[in-house]
Design a protein around this motif. Structure first.
Motif, PDB file in Angstrom:
ATOM      1  N   GLY A 161     -47.474 -10.079 -11.150  1.00  0.00           N
ATOM      2  CA  GLY A 161     -46.137  -9.292 -11.087  1.00  0.00           C
ATOM      3  C   GLY A 161     -46.006  -9.064  -9.534  1.00  0.00           C
ATOM      4  N   ASP A 162     -47.126  -8.573  -8.835  1.00  0.00           N
ATOM      5  CA  ASP A 162     -47.110  -8.292  -7.373  1.00  0.00           C
ATOM      6  C   ASP A 162     -46.633  -9.450  -6.566  1.00  0.00           C
ATOM      7  N   GLU A 163     -47.078 -10.915  -6.958  1.00  0.00           N
ATOM      8  CA  GLU A 163     -46.727 -11.935  -6.212  1.00  0.00           C
ATOM      9  C   GLU A 163     -45.196 -12.090  -6.599  1.00  0.00           C
ATOM     10  N   ALA A 164     -44.765 -11.964  -7.861  1.00  0.00           N
ATOM     11  CA  ALA A 164     -43.451 -12.202  -8.160  1.00  0.00           C
ATOM     12  C   ALA A 164     -42.605 -11.271  -6.981  1.00  0.00           C
ATOM     13  N   GLN A 165     -42.884 -10.086  -6.825  1.00  0.00           N
ATOM     14  CA  GLN A 165     -42.067  -9.269  -5.954  1.00  0.00           C
ATOM     15  C   GLN A 165     -41.912  -9.873  -4.651  1.00  0.00           C
ATOM     16  N   SER A 166     -43.132 -10.524  -4.077  1.00  0.00           N
ATOM     17  CA  SER A 166     -43.072 -11.301  -2.660  1.00  0.00           C
ATOM     18  C   SER A 166     -41.967 -12.568  -2.917  1.00  0.00           C
ATOM     19  N   GLU A 167     -42.332 -13.074  -3.991  1.00  0.00           N
ATOM     20  CA  GLU A 167     -41.403 -14.506  -4.007  1.00  0.00           C
ATOM     21  C   GLU A 167     -40.051 -14.001  -4.127  1.00  0.00           C
ATOM     22  N   GLN A 168     -39.696 -13.114  -4.906  1.00  0.00           N
ATOM     23  CA  GLN A 168     -38.253 -12.895  -4.786  1.00  0.00           C
ATOM     24  C   GLN A 168     -37.697 -12.169  -3.647  1.00  0.00           C
ATOM     25  N   HIS A 169     -38.425 -11.706  -2.879  1.00  0.00           N
ATOM     26  CA  HIS A 169     -37.972 -11.154  -1.451  1.00  0.00           C
ATOM     27  C   HIS A 169     -37.728 -12.453  -0.607  1.00  0.00           C
ATOM     28  N   ALA A 170     -38.799 -13.347  -0.726  1.00  0.00           N
ATOM     29  CA  ALA A 170     -38.689 -14.797   0.172  1.00  0.00           C
ATOM     30  C   ALA A 170     -37.558 -15.371  -0.294  1.00  0.00           C
ATOM     31  N   GLU A 171     -37.126 -15.370  -1.654  1.00  0.00           N
ATOM     32  CA  GLU A 171     -36.143 -16.263  -2.177  1.00  0.00           C
ATOM     33  C   GLU A 171     -34.734 -15.588  -1.730  1.00  0.00           C
ATOM     34  N   ARG A 172     -34.572 -14.239  -1.585  1.00  0.00           N
ATOM     35  CA  ARG A 172     -33.346 -13.702  -1.027  1.00  0.00           C
ATOM     36  C   ARG A 172     -33.190 -13.990   0.318  1.00  0.00           C
TER      37      ARG A 172
ATOM     38  N   ALA B 184     -30.527 -17.348   4.784  1.00  0.00           N
ATOM     39  CA  ALA B 184     -30.789 -18.365   5.928  1.00  0.00           C
ATOM     40  C   ALA B 184     -30.086 -19.478   5.427  1.00  0.00           C
ATOM     41  N   GLU B 185     -30.132 -20.131   4.239  1.00  0.00           N
ATOM     42  CA  GLU B 185     -29.292 -21.238   3.999  1.00  0.00           C
ATOM     43  C   GLU B 185     -27.801 -20.890   4.401  1.00  0.00           C
ATOM     44  N   THR B 186     -27.121 -19.924   3.660  1.00  0.00           N
ATOM     45  CA  THR B 186     -25.979 -19.494   3.788  1.00  0.00           C
ATOM     46  C   THR B 186     -25.601 -19.489   5.281  1.00  0.00           C
ATOM     47  N   LEU B 187     -26.368 -18.881   6.341  1.00  0.00           N
ATOM     48  CA  LEU B 187     -26.114 -18.623   7.491  1.00  0.00           C
ATOM     49  C   LEU B 187     -26.054 -19.849   8.290  1.00  0.00           C
ATOM     50  N   SER B 188     -27.087 -20.908   7.977  1.00  0.00           N
ATOM     51  CA  SER B 188     -27.194 -22.303   8.549  1.00  0.00           C
ATOM     52  C   SER B 188     -25.799 -22.763   8.200  1.00  0.00           C
TER      53      SER B 188
ATOM     54  N   LYS C 148     -19.135 -23.950  11.938  1.00  0.00           N
ATOM     55  CA  LYS C 148     -18.526 -23.655  13.052  1.00  0.00           C
ATOM     56  C   LYS C 148     -19.157 -24.345  14.434  1.00  0.00           C
ATOM     57  N   GLY C 149     -19.731 -25.511  14.056  1.00  0.00           N
ATOM     58  CA  GLY C 149     -19.977 -26.297  15.143  1.00  0.00           C
ATOM     59  C   GLY C 149     -21.491 -25.734  15.999  1.00  0.00           C
ATOM     60  N   ALA C 150     -22.021 -24.645  15.575  1.00  0.00           N
ATOM     61  CA  ALA C 150     -23.061 -24.351  16.369  1.00  0.00           C
ATOM     62  C   ALA C 150     -24.600 -24.963  16.203  1.00  0.00           C
ATOM     63  N   ILE C 151     -24.605 -25.828  15.057  1.00  0.00           N
ATOM     64  CA  ILE C 151     -26.134 -26.416  14.782  1.00  0.00           C
ATOM     65  C   ILE C 151     -25.775 -27.819  14.226  1.00  0.00           C
ATOM     66  N   SER C 152     -26.735 -28.649  14.084  1.00  0.00           N
ATOM     67  CA  SER C 152     -26.635 -29.797  13.365  1.00  0.00           C
ATOM     68  C   SER C 152     -26.586 -29.769  12.086  1.00  0.00           C
ATOM     69  N   TYR C 153     -26.395 -30.689  11.332  1.00  0.00           N
ATOM     70  CA  TYR C 153     -26.595 -30.891   9.761  1.00  0.00           C
ATOM     71  C   TYR C 153     -28.062 -30.886   9.484  1.00  0.00           C
ATOM     72  N   LEU C 154     -28.715 -31.320  10.140  1.00  0.00           N
ATOM     73  CA  LEU C 154     -30.369 -31.310  10.012  1.00  0.00           C
ATOM     74  C   LEU C 154     -30.863 -30.091   9.882  1.00  0.00           C
ATOM     75  N   ASP C 155     -30.401 -29.018  10.776  1.00  0.00           N
ATOM     76  CA  ASP C 155     -30.742 -27.652  10.477  1.00  0.00           C
ATOM     77  C   ASP C 155     -30.408 -27.023   8.904  1.00  0.00           C
ATOM     78  N   VAL C 156     -28.995 -27.539   8.680  1.00  0.00           N
ATOM     79  CA  VAL C 156     -28.820 -27.119   7.313  1.00  0.00           C
ATOM     80  C   VAL C 156     -29.646 -27.700   6.292  1.00  0.00           C
ATOM     81  N   VAL C 157     -30.108 -29.058   6.400  1.00  0.00           N
ATOM     82  CA  VAL C 157     -30.809 -29.475   5.573  1.00  0.00           C
ATOM     83  C   VAL C 157     -32.246 -28.875   5.331  1.00  0.00           C
ATOM     84  N   THR C 158     -32.687 -28.652   6.616  1.00  0.00           N
ATOM     85  CA  THR C 158     -34.119 -27.976   6.549  1.00  0.00           C
ATOM     86  C   THR C 158     -33.915 -26.561   5.930  1.00  0.00           C
ATOM     87  N   ALA C 159     -33.042 -25.778   6.041  1.00  0.00           N
ATOM     88  CA  ALA C 159     -32.914 -24.499   5.438  1.00  0.00           C
ATOM     89  C   ALA C 159     -32.533 -24.662   3.838  1.00  0.00           C
ATOM     90  N   GLN C 160     -31.781 -25.702   3.604  1.00  0.00           N
ATOM     91  CA  GLN C 160     -31.617 -25.772   2.200  1.00  0.00           C
ATOM     92  C   GLN C 160     -33.025 -26.428   1.444  1.00  0.00           C
TER      93      GLN C 160
END
Length: 111
Positions: free
Chosen positions: A30-41, A46-50, A56-68
């Motif tokens: 249960g404690d671990e789940a709270q941490s994992e849920q926070h990490a997932e959010r 980060a995925e949305t931002l990337s 907008k052309g600020a980063i390459s698609y490789l950065d998007v794939v890494t975030a995904q």
């Protein structure tokens, strides 16, 4: 008689240990789940931002794939954790005596 008592005592101690093990595992997970849920959010953000930065052309698609990839890895870890919590819950039910066959309905005698 002493041997039967010793066997019964061993079974009872084993049952208490199983219950305590499953309860402590559920608490830990249960404690671990709270941490994992926070990490997932955070990974989802980060995925949305990337993706927005890529559009907008600020980063390459490789950065998007890494975030995904990171977000997917965290989602899968969270699913694995949920599975382990469910397995611990089943183990607790079994330790509490709920793992047997369902009781049979009493037979009604015809008069």
């Amino acid at each position: 008689m002493a041997q039967t008592t010793a066997a019964y005592r061993a079974q009872v101690l084993h049952a208490f240990r199983d219950v305590e093990d499953n309860l402590s595992q559920l608490r830990f997970l249960g404690d671990e789940a709270q941490s994992e849920q926070h990490a997932e959010r955070l990974a989802s953000q980060a995925e949305t931002l990337s993706l927005n930065r890529y559009v907008k052309g600020a980063i390459s698609y490789l950065d998007v794939v890494t975030a995904q990839t990171t977000a997917l890895r965290i989602r899968r870890a969270n699913i694995d954790l949920k599975t382990r919590r469910l397995q611990s819950s089943v183990g607790l039910v079994k330790a509490l005596g709920g793992a047997g066959k369902p009781p049979r309905a009493p037979q009604l005698k015809a008069s």
